[in-house]
Design an enzyme around this catalytic site. Structure first.
Site, mmCIF file in Angstrom:
data_model
loop_
_atom_site.group_PDB
_atom_site.id
_atom_site.type_symbol
_atom_site.label_atom_id
_atom_site.label_comp_id
_atom_site.label_asym_id
_atom_site.label_seq_id
_atom_site.Cartn_x
_atom_site.Cartn_y
_atom_site.Cartn_z
ATOM 1 N N LYS A 10 0.842 -1.204 0.000
ATOM 2 C CA LYS A 10 0.000 0.000 0.000
ATOM 3 C C LYS A 10 0.874 1.250 0.000
ATOM 4 O O LYS A 10 0.585 2.230 -0.680
ATOM 5 C CB LYS A 10 -0.944 -0.019 1.219
ATOM 6 C CG LYS A 10 -2.059 -1.054 1.059
ATOM 7 C CD LYS A 10 -2.800 -1.358 2.362
ATOM 8 C CE LYS A 10 -3.739 -2.543 2.161
ATOM 9 N NZ LYS A 10 -4.378 -3.014 3.387
ATOM 10 N N GLN B 50 -4.159 -1.712 9.675
ATOM 11 C CA GLN B 50 -4.139 -3.034 9.051
ATOM 12 C C GLN B 50 -4.746 -4.075 9.997
ATOM 13 O O GLN B 50 -4.340 -4.198 11.145
ATOM 14 C CB GLN B 50 -2.695 -3.416 8.684
ATOM 15 C CG GLN B 50 -2.568 -4.740 7.955
ATOM 16 C CD GLN B 50 -3.222 -4.726 6.569
ATOM 17 O OE1 GLN B 50 -3.070 -3.785 5.803
ATOM 18 N NE2 GLN B 50 -3.971 -5.778 6.271
ATOM 19 N N ASP C 117 -10.995 2.970 4.401
ATOM 20 C CA ASP C 117 -11.436 1.576 4.273
ATOM 21 C C ASP C 117 -12.967 1.497 4.181
ATOM 22 O O ASP C 117 -13.513 0.494 3.736
ATOM 23 C CB ASP C 117 -10.991 0.777 5.514
ATOM 24 C CG ASP C 117 -9.792 -0.115 5.238
ATOM 25 O OD1 ASP C 117 -9.519 -0.393 4.061
ATOM 26 O OD2 ASP C 117 -9.142 -0.524 6.223
#
Ligand code: NDP
Length: 297
Positions: A52, A96, A119
């Site tokens: 990422k 994460q 997200d």
């Protein structure tokens, strides 16, 4: 003829479409910034986070990264998130998953400023999506929609079957497919581990989205001729390779390809799209924060 959808190519198009907007934002003093937070020593999580960060660098997003020891107190993570919420250079925050057991995952999702929740998992953003007014669509379902669009798959009026009902894939893609909106309007059935006859459901479907985490669960004989098959699964199975394993999806690719009209491979299908849509959401967040209108791909 079966079309094998190239997720890497569609993701590259999304990234290309973002570059100009990123420079427009940078010129206005609002270069998009994404902060990743890792509280784990799981090699897979480490790899995901570094990919990422690499993606950010490649398109001109300012990436930053915070790493916490897996046994650090939970409050350290909440303090980190609070600092990032307050940092004007950070437009998107990604913690994460999974976090260690001693950290309340739901509290983490609630702690992130919804305007930075790239997200799309904060309850406010989930609610907005369900209500048909999404701020950030979660990356994997959004990426699936982009793949369907790239292949000109008609969702309106189609019978869709989603295999899996997780919060990160199954539920949100179901929600997007039933929205009265472009790339929605599908008549959608959700299957899960208690579904009585999965094959009977998938055989009726014009579109199958497989997100069960079970290697090669969906086989060719479970598909209608010409169906669109989106394989979300990423499963490591033992194999005689250098690494000792290979990645397979939730669909048995070879047999499914014989029946499908459109199919995504694993790897190289949904995965690259998930990564691209994280960049998309970060750019959207920066544009909204700076109140600088931009075109999104
Ligand atoms: P979860 O384990 O959270 O959910 C799996 C879902 O599949 C559950 O709803 C479960 O049912 C259902 N399921 C399990 N076994 C069966 C079965 N035999 N028949 C029907 N349904 C079944 O997984 P995720 O949604 O997080 O991920 C799914 C897969 O997608 C994984 O392989 C994951 O690695 C991959 N993934 C890939 C991404 C990408 O970018 N390519 C992103 C996210 C995930 P129940 O609810 O009853 O337990």
């Amino acid at each position: 003829m079966t079309t094998v959808l190239d997720g890497n190519a569609v993701a590259a198009d999304v990234r290309d479409g973002l570059r100009e907007s990123i420079e427009t934002l940078a010129d206005a003093g609002a270069r998009p910034g994404l902060a990743t937070v890792l509280m784990s020593d799981d090699p897979a999580s480490e790899t995901y986070v570094s990919m990422k960060q690499r993606d950010c660098e490649e398109v001109g997003i300012d990436g930053s990264h915070v790493e916490l020891a897996p046994d650090a107190p939970a409050e350290d993570l909440f303090d980190t998130v609070a600092d990032l919420n307050a940092d004007p250079a950070v437009h998107g925050i990604l913690v994460q998953m999974p976090v260690p057991d001693h950290v309340d995952k739901r509290r983490v999702l609630r702690a992130i400023d919804p305007a930075k929740d790239v997200d799309g998992f904060h309850p406010e953003n989930v609610g907005r999506m369900v209500a048909g007014d999404p701020r950030f669509k979660p990356c994997t379902p959004h990426g699936i929609q982009k793949l369907l669009a790239a292949a000109d798959v008609e969702t309106e009026g189609a019978d869709a079957v989603v295999v899996g009902r997780s919060d990160i894939v199954g539920k949100p893609i179901t929600n997007l497919l039933i929205q009265k909106a472009p790339l929605g309007n599908a008549t959608t059935t959700v299957c899960h581990s208690r579904t009585r006859d999965l094959a009977a459901k998938t055989r009726e479907a014009d579109i199958v989205v497989a997100a069960a985490g079970v290697p090669e669960l969906v086989t060719g004989d479970m598909l209608k001729e010409g169906a669109t098959v989106i394989d979300v699964g990423v499963n490591r199975v033992e194999a005689d390779t250098e690494k000792g394993y290979e990645l397979v999806g939730d669909v048995e690719f070879e047999s499914a390809k014989e029946r499908a009209g459109v199919i995504t491979p694993v790897p190289g299908g949904v995965g690259p799209m998930t990564r691209a849509m994280l960049l998309y959401n970060t750019v959207k967040a920066a544009s909204e924060r700076a109140d600088v209108p931009i075109d999104l791909p």
